[in-house]
Every structure is written in C-alpha cells, then in structure tokens.
Design an enzyme around this catalytic site. Structure first.
Site, PDB file in Angstrom:
ATOM      1  N   PHE A  12       5.552 -14.953  26.270  1.00  0.00           N
ATOM      2  CA  PHE A  12       4.083 -15.215  26.219  1.00  0.00           C
ATOM      3  C   PHE A  12       3.461 -16.080  25.125  1.00  0.00           C
ATOM      4  CE2 PHE A  12       0.109 -12.876  24.497  1.00  0.00           C
ATOM      5  CZ  PHE A  12      -0.725 -13.595  25.110  1.00  0.00           C
ATOM      6  N   THR A  38      15.198 -12.861  28.434  1.00  0.00           N
ATOM      7  CA  THR A  38      15.273 -11.505  28.848  1.00  0.00           C
ATOM      8  C   THR A  38      14.277 -11.184  29.894  1.00  0.00           C
ATOM      9  OG1 THR A  38      13.271 -10.808  27.419  1.00  0.00           O
ATOM     10  CG2 THR A  38      15.513 -10.678  26.480  1.00  0.00           C
ATOM     11  N   ALA A  87      11.732 -12.011  20.167  1.00  0.00           N
ATOM     12  CA  ALA A  87      11.732 -10.472  19.655  1.00  0.00           C
ATOM     13  C   ALA A  87      11.697  -9.829  21.027  1.00  0.00           C
ATOM     14  CB  ALA A  87      10.578 -10.130  18.826  1.00  0.00           C
ATOM     15  N   GLU A 133       1.208  -4.457  13.284  1.00  0.00           N
ATOM     16  CA  GLU A 133       1.513  -3.225  13.746  1.00  0.00           C
ATOM     17  C   GLU A 133       2.409  -2.424  12.523  1.00  0.00           C
ATOM     18  OE1 GLU A 133       2.646  -1.869  17.843  1.00  0.00           O
ATOM     19  OE2 GLU A 133       1.248  -3.696  18.584  1.00  0.00           O
ATOM     20  N   LYS A 160      10.326  -4.790  13.415  1.00  0.00           N
ATOM     21  CA  LYS A 160       9.638  -5.754  12.958  1.00  0.00           C
ATOM     22  C   LYS A 160       9.293  -5.826  11.213  1.00  0.00           C
ATOM     23  CE  LYS A 160       8.053  -8.990  14.823  1.00  0.00           C
ATOM     24  NZ  LYS A 160       8.587 -10.285  15.442  1.00  0.00           N
ATOM     25  N   ASN A 186      -2.607 -10.154  20.960  1.00  0.00           N
ATOM     26  CA  ASN A 186      -2.765 -11.303  21.753  1.00  0.00           C
ATOM     27  C   ASN A 186      -3.337 -11.106  23.103  1.00  0.00           C
ATOM     28  OD1 ASN A 186      -1.242 -14.186  20.370  1.00  0.00           O
ATOM     29  ND2 ASN A 186      -1.944 -12.436  19.199  1.00  0.00           N
ATOM     30  N   LYS A 195       1.736  -5.546  29.374  1.00  0.00           N
ATOM     31  CA  LYS A 195       0.905  -5.185  28.233  1.00  0.00           C
ATOM     32  C   LYS A 195      -0.596  -5.060  28.999  1.00  0.00           C
ATOM     33  CE  LYS A 195       4.073  -6.233  25.340  1.00  0.00           C
ATOM     34  NZ  LYS A 195       4.285  -7.369  24.752  1.00  0.00           N
ATOM     35  N   ARG A 220      -7.904  -1.690  18.891  1.00  0.00           N
ATOM     36  CA  ARG A 220      -6.855  -3.021  18.708  1.00  0.00           C
ATOM     37  C   ARG A 220      -7.889  -3.933  18.297  1.00  0.00           C
ATOM     38  NH1 ARG A 220      -4.254   0.786  18.530  1.00  0.00           N
ATOM     39  NH2 ARG A 220      -2.058   1.250  19.245  1.00  0.00           N
ATOM     40  N   ARG A 288       0.540   7.842  24.747  1.00  0.00           N
ATOM     41  CA  ARG A 288       1.852   7.171  24.098  1.00  0.00           C
ATOM     42  C   ARG A 288       2.296   8.200  22.801  1.00  0.00           C
ATOM     43  NH1 ARG A 288       1.362   1.041  22.124  1.00  0.00           N
ATOM     44  NH2 ARG A 288       1.996   0.592  24.127  1.00  0.00           N
ATOM     45  N   GLY A 290       3.352   9.038  19.049  1.00  0.00           N
ATOM     46  CA  GLY A 290       3.471   8.119  18.090  1.00  0.00           C
ATOM     47  C   GLY A 290       2.003   7.102  17.800  1.00  0.00           C
TER      48      GLY A 290
HETATM   49  P1  NAD Z   1       7.496 -11.523  24.655  1.00  0.00           P
HETATM   50  O1  NAD Z   1       8.039 -10.440  24.943  1.00  0.00           O
HETATM   51  O2  NAD Z   1       6.348 -12.186  25.750  1.00  0.00           O
HETATM   52  O3  NAD Z   1       8.637 -12.835  24.575  1.00  0.00           O
HETATM   53  C1  NAD Z   1       9.398 -12.588  23.559  1.00  0.00           C
HETATM   54  C2  NAD Z   1      10.514 -13.829  23.757  1.00  0.00           C
HETATM   55  O4  NAD Z   1      11.680 -13.555  23.020  1.00  0.00           O
HETATM   56  C3  NAD Z   1      11.093 -13.822  25.340  1.00  0.00           C
HETATM   57  O5  NAD Z   1      10.993 -14.927  26.089  1.00  0.00           O
HETATM   58  C4  NAD Z   1      12.431 -13.278  25.352  1.00  0.00           C
HETATM   59  O6  NAD Z   1      13.567 -13.854  26.335  1.00  0.00           O
HETATM   60  C5  NAD Z   1      12.801 -13.950  23.956  1.00  0.00           C
HETATM   61  N1  NAD Z   1      13.870 -13.170  23.285  1.00  0.00           N
HETATM   62  C6  NAD Z   1      14.015 -11.738  23.374  1.00  0.00           C
HETATM   63  N2  NAD Z   1      15.355 -11.541  22.660  1.00  0.00           N
HETATM   64  C7  NAD Z   1      16.140 -12.608  22.288  1.00  0.00           C
HETATM   65  C8  NAD Z   1      17.180 -13.080  21.710  1.00  0.00           C
HETATM   66  N3  NAD Z   1      18.001 -12.037  21.294  1.00  0.00           N
HETATM   67  N4  NAD Z   1      17.405 -14.194  21.506  1.00  0.00           N
HETATM   68  C9  NAD Z   1      16.726 -15.207  21.992  1.00  0.00           C
HETATM   69  N5  NAD Z   1      15.566 -14.987  22.574  1.00  0.00           N
HETATM   70  C10 NAD Z   1      15.279 -13.654  22.691  1.00  0.00           C
HETATM   71  O7  NAD Z   1       6.757 -11.551  23.036  1.00  0.00           O
HETATM   72  P2  NAD Z   1       5.467 -12.224  22.772  1.00  0.00           P
HETATM   73  O8  NAD Z   1       4.181 -11.436  23.020  1.00  0.00           O
HETATM   74  O9  NAD Z   1       5.452 -13.870  23.097  1.00  0.00           O
HETATM   75  O10 NAD Z   1       5.776 -12.056  21.049  1.00  0.00           O
HETATM   76  C11 NAD Z   1       6.411 -13.117  20.421  1.00  0.00           C
HETATM   77  C12 NAD Z   1       6.376 -12.863  19.003  1.00  0.00           C
HETATM   78  O11 NAD Z   1       5.262 -12.600  18.532  1.00  0.00           O
HETATM   79  C13 NAD Z   1       7.305 -11.673  18.548  1.00  0.00           C
HETATM   80  O12 NAD Z   1       7.934 -11.741  17.336  1.00  0.00           O
HETATM   81  C14 NAD Z   1       6.172 -10.609  18.411  1.00  0.00           C
HETATM   82  O13 NAD Z   1       6.568  -9.340  17.562  1.00  0.00           O
HETATM   83  C15 NAD Z   1       5.017 -11.285  17.803  1.00  0.00           C
HETATM   84  N6  NAD Z   1       3.670 -10.615  18.129  1.00  0.00           N
HETATM   85  C16 NAD Z   1       3.280 -10.472  19.321  1.00  0.00           C
HETATM   86  C17 NAD Z   1       1.733 -10.039  19.608  1.00  0.00           C
HETATM   87  C18 NAD Z   1       1.376  -9.943  21.024  1.00  0.00           C
HETATM   88  O14 NAD Z   1       0.383  -9.431  20.869  1.00  0.00           O
HETATM   89  N7  NAD Z   1       1.911 -10.377  21.791  1.00  0.00           N
HETATM   90  C19 NAD Z   1       1.005  -9.860  18.499  1.00  0.00           C
HETATM   91  C20 NAD Z   1       1.613 -10.199  17.143  1.00  0.00           C
HETATM   92  C21 NAD Z   1       2.768 -10.668  16.953  1.00  0.00           C
HETATM   93  P1  TYD Z   2       0.088  -2.949  24.401  1.00  0.00           P
HETATM   94  O1  TYD Z   2      -0.682  -3.985  25.347  1.00  0.00           O
HETATM   95  O2  TYD Z   2       1.228  -2.155  24.870  1.00  0.00           O
HETATM   96  O3  TYD Z   2       0.181  -3.516  23.136  1.00  0.00           O
HETATM   97  P2  TYD Z   2       0.330  -2.515  21.675  1.00  0.00           P
HETATM   98  O4  TYD Z   2       0.800  -1.171  21.906  1.00  0.00           O
HETATM   99  O5  TYD Z   2       1.270  -3.675  21.119  1.00  0.00           O
HETATM  100  O6  TYD Z   2      -0.954  -2.461  20.790  1.00  0.00           O
HETATM  101  O7  TYD Z   2      -1.229  -1.679  24.198  1.00  0.00           O
HETATM  102  C1  TYD Z   2      -2.470  -2.023  23.712  1.00  0.00           C
HETATM  103  C2  TYD Z   2      -3.218  -0.695  23.551  1.00  0.00           C
HETATM  104  O8  TYD Z   2      -3.263  -0.102  24.924  1.00  0.00           O
HETATM  105  C3  TYD Z   2      -2.433   0.302  23.297  1.00  0.00           C
HETATM  106  O9  TYD Z   2      -3.322   1.196  22.377  1.00  0.00           O
HETATM  107  C4  TYD Z   2      -1.840   1.337  24.448  1.00  0.00           C
HETATM  108  C5  TYD Z   2      -2.916   1.050  25.190  1.00  0.00           C
HETATM  109  N1  TYD Z   2      -2.382   1.044  26.703  1.00  0.00           N
HETATM  110  C6  TYD Z   2      -2.925   2.027  27.826  1.00  0.00           C
HETATM  111  O10 TYD Z   2      -3.810   2.471  27.269  1.00  0.00           O
HETATM  112  N2  TYD Z   2      -2.493   1.804  29.174  1.00  0.00           N
HETATM  113  C7  TYD Z   2      -1.463   1.170  29.553  1.00  0.00           C
HETATM  114  O11 TYD Z   2      -1.119   0.975  30.509  1.00  0.00           O
HETATM  115  C8  TYD Z   2      -0.775   0.224  28.398  1.00  0.00           C
HETATM  116  C9  TYD Z   2       0.254  -0.719  28.677  1.00  0.00           C
HETATM  117  C10 TYD Z   2      -1.356   0.299  26.936  1.00  0.00           C
END
Ligand code: NAD
Ligand code: TYD
Length: 349
Positions: A12, A38, A87, A133, A160, A186, A195, A220, A288, A290
């Site tokens: 993403f 993945t 990740a 987190e 993390k 995000n 998500k 959040r 969920r 924890g």
């Molecule tokens: P995502 O799950 O959408 O994408 C993760 C990507 O990493 C995927 O394309 C997957 O194939 C790749 N990947 C996983 N394991 C791998 C490996 N062993 N080798 C190579 N590639 C691998 O995650 P995202 O939401 O894009 O998050 C990206 C980063 O940002 C992560 O480190 C996450 O912890 C961090 N982050 C995400 C959010 C959020 O809200 N999404 C917020 C803060 C930080």
């Molecule tokens: P999520 O998008 O999984 O992100 P994170 O757990 O990393 O914050 O979840 C965001 C919030 O929404 C979290 O408090 C869990 C809640 N949630 C629901 O209530 N229902 C759902 O189906 C999902 C996926 C998350």
C-alpha cells in the site's frame, strides 16, 4: 541519492511512495523496488509506472531476509540509499500467526542493516519506516512524542519495535547513517481491503455488514497516504542522522465515527440500498485481543524541523479514497478474484 532501494514497494504505502517520487517529487534518481510479493502486494498497481518510467524504475522479486540476493541486488544496481517499508503489517494476522512477523519485520530488518553496514562507503542513508503502534496504548489524554517509551501490545507492534531498536543500535554502535519515522494509521488508494478503511468502503458499497470491533470507541489518528509519502521524502533528504520523526494527521477519531463517515459518503456517491442508509449495516463484533484503546501523535518535531504539514483533512482525504475505490473496479477485482496472484505465478513461478 542516485539509486534508491525501496523495499516492500508493491504494498500500500510503497506503491503510493514510488508513484509520488516518480510523478510528483523532485527526486531525480532511479528506484529499485525489491518486494517478495506476499498476499499484500500487487505489482500490477505499478504496471503503468514501469511503462512510463522504464529507465528510472526497476522491480525485482526478492525477500529482504535473503542476504545473498539482497546483497547482490545492492551491488549490481549500485544502491546508495534505502527506504525500508517491507513488512508484515496486519495486526489481526499477527495475532493468529506471528511467525512471519518475526521473520520479516525483525530478521529481515537485521539482514538489511548488516548489508548496509558492509556497504558503508556507498550507502549514505537507511530510512526505516515504522508505526506509532510501538508506543502502545494511550489513555484519554496525552500524545506520543519521539521520547515516549515503547510498550507494544501486539505481535505486529512488538516486531516493529524490535526492528526500530535494531536500527537505532546500528546507528549508535556502527555509526550507520539511519533515520526512522513512526507514523499513524494511513488510508488512501491501493490499500489491501483487510484494513479498516478499504474494508468498510467496499462492504458499504456492496451492502454487506460492517464489523466494528468491541464498542467502536477505539481511537486512531488518520493520515492520508500521500501526506505520509511527502513526509518520508523530506526525512530521507533532510532528516538528521540517527533521529526519529513522528508523523501523524492531528486527526484523532473513534472507529465508529470513521465507519459512519464512510457510510454517509458512500450513500452520497453510490446508488441507495433497498434497506435504507448504510449506517444500518454497522455490526458490533467481538473485540480484538490486546486491542489498543487510543493512539495520538505529537508531530511538533517534523513540523518545526522539516516544515512538514499534512495537506489533506480527513474529510477531503476520505472523499478522495471513496472515489478511488468506486472508480477503480479493475483494481478491486484483481484483488478480489486473486487475478494478480495468477499474474505473479505466470511471471515469477
Ligand atoms: P503492506 O502490507 O500493504 O505492504 C507490505 C509490502 O511488503 C508488501 O508488498 C509485501 O509483499 C512486502 N513484503 C512483506 N514481506 C517481505 C519480505 N520478506 N521481503 C520483501 N518484501 C516483503 O504494508 P503497508 O501498509 O504498505 O506498510 C508499509 C510499511 O509502513 C510497514 O513497515 C508498516 O509497518 C509501516 N506503516 C504502515 C502504516 C499503515 O497504516 N499502513 C502506518 C505506519 C507504518
Ligand atoms: P486496522 O486498519 O487493522 O489498523 P491497526 O490495527 O493497525 O490500527 O484497524 C484500525 C482500527 O479499526 C483498529 O482499532 C481495529 C478496528 N477494526 C474494526 O473495528 N473492524 C475491522 O474489521 C478492522 C479490520 C479493524
């Protein structure tokens, strides 16, 4: 920064970051995107980028824990900076099956740090992308600052946190030129619909139930993904070595309110449901384990030191996001039908 290695570039944030760098920022170099593809990756999300920027963009299927493959890639491509995003990122999955989180998020990060340590003469920056987190859960008041002690509560956030500590330690011990960022939740285009935001948008569009965990009062801080990408590029260029930057939208919201806003927006832009307004689809389900109650970020450092500010409000960003999922049926179908998995199989075996 001539050749930037982006890990996890098919996920993403990676997809949005690569699009931002090549289409919108002043970055003038090349990007090498290493992703092991993945379930969360969709390389088709960047197929137009590969065509438009063929000379500046290279995708390589590689696992960050594979020291040999990643080392060879860094050398062949003469990588001189790294932005590490790869990740396992979904908390619910980490609760059911933590093993891969330990492997990718901890061992993978360690592997990259070792590789960068061996290539100190060439690699001038390792930026590690992390999450708010790691700080654990807040009570009704207070904000996470860069000095808040770590107290992760899920296998995801603990893995993390471990990687953040390794990155910091490699700076303190070996002088590696690292920066770190800890960002809040995000949302935006290209997010895998496991998500909260994309799941609720797609379910609401299709009139399916909207599962809210517990009482829905968990808070959040939400940030539009493009704003995060802009912040990452700033930190990569101008962040102080060894320093952490918190990134957030100053936009705290209860989950239930987020889901209600999505319902109202979808009611506005999609055909009405025979059953009436979409808020009626909200269903409270088992909480969920924890489950962190509240996250909130103090962004003073990145604002004052680097001049960053989010551009989107939650209302404007969410509207854009709903519109993206409404009009990008092609992408949603690929993800739903697993068509992209078939494509991966055909191209990479
Ligand atoms: P995502 O799950 O959408 O994408 C993760 C990507 O990493 C995927 O394309 C997957 O194939 C790749 N990947 C996983 N394991 C791998 C490996 N062993 N080798 C190579 N590639 C691998 O995650 P995202 O939401 O894009 O998050 C990206 C980063 O940002 C992560 O480190 C996450 O912890 C961090 N982050 C995400 C959010 C959020 O809200 N999404 C917020 C803060 C930080
Ligand atoms: P999520 O998008 O999984 O992100 P994170 O757990 O990393 O914050 O979840 C965001 C919030 O929404 C979290 O408090 C869990 C809640 N949630 C629901 O209530 N229902 C759902 O189906 C999902 C996926 C998350």
């Amino acid at each position: 920064m001539k050749t930037l290695l982006v890990t996890g570039g098919c996920g993403f944030i990676g997809v949005n970051f690569i699009r931002y760098l090549l289409d919108e920022s002043d970055f003038a170099g090349r990007i090498v995107n290493a992703d092991c593809l993945t379930y969360a990756a969709n390389p088709l999300s960047l197929s137009d980028v590969a065509i438009r920027h063929g000379d500046r963009y290279l995708f390589v299927k590689a696992d960050i824990s594979d020291r040999e493959a990643m080392g060879a890639l860094m050398d062949e491509q003469q990588v001189d900076a790294v932005c590490h995003l790869a990740a396992e990122s979904h908390v619910d999955r980490s609760i059911v099956r933590p093993q891969q989180f330990i492997q990718t998020n901890i061992v993978g990060a360690y592997t990259l740090l070792e590789l960068v340590r061996e290539r100190r003469d060439r690699i001038g920056r390792f930026h590690h992308v992390s999450t708010d987190e790691v700080f654990g859960s807040l009570g009704p008041t207070g904000l996470f600052t860069e000095d808040t002690p770590y107290r992760p509560n899920s296998p995801y956030s603990a893995s993390k946190a471990a990687s953040d500590h390794l990155v910091r330690a490699y700076h303190a011990t070996y002088g590696l030129p690292v920066t770190l960022s800890n960002c809040s939740n995000n949302y935006g285009p290209y997010q895998f619909p496991e998500k909260l935001v994309p799941l609720m948008i797609l379910n609401a569009m299709e009139g399916r139930s909207l599962p809210v965990y517990g009482d829905g009062r968990h808070v959040r801080d939400w940030l539009y993904v493009r704003d995060h990408c802009e912040a990452l590029w700033l930190v990569l260029r101008k962040g102080q070595e060894g320093r952490t930057y918190n990134i957030g939208g100053r936009n705290e919201m209860e989950n239930l309110r987020v889901v209600e806003m999505i319902c109202d927006l979808v009611d506005e832009v999609c055909a009405p449901l025979p059953s009436g307004p979409r808020r009626a689809l909200i269903t409270f389900v088992k909480d969920r384990p924890g489950h962190d109650r509240r996250y909130a970020i103090d962004t003073t450092r990145i604002e004052t030191e680097l001049g960053w500010r989010p551009r989107e409000s939650f209302a404007s960003g969410l509207r854009k996001t709903v519109e993206w999922y409404r009009t990008r049926n092609d992408w949603v179908e690929q993800v739903r039908t697993g068509a992209y998995r078939q494509w991966i199989k055909e191209h990479y075996g």
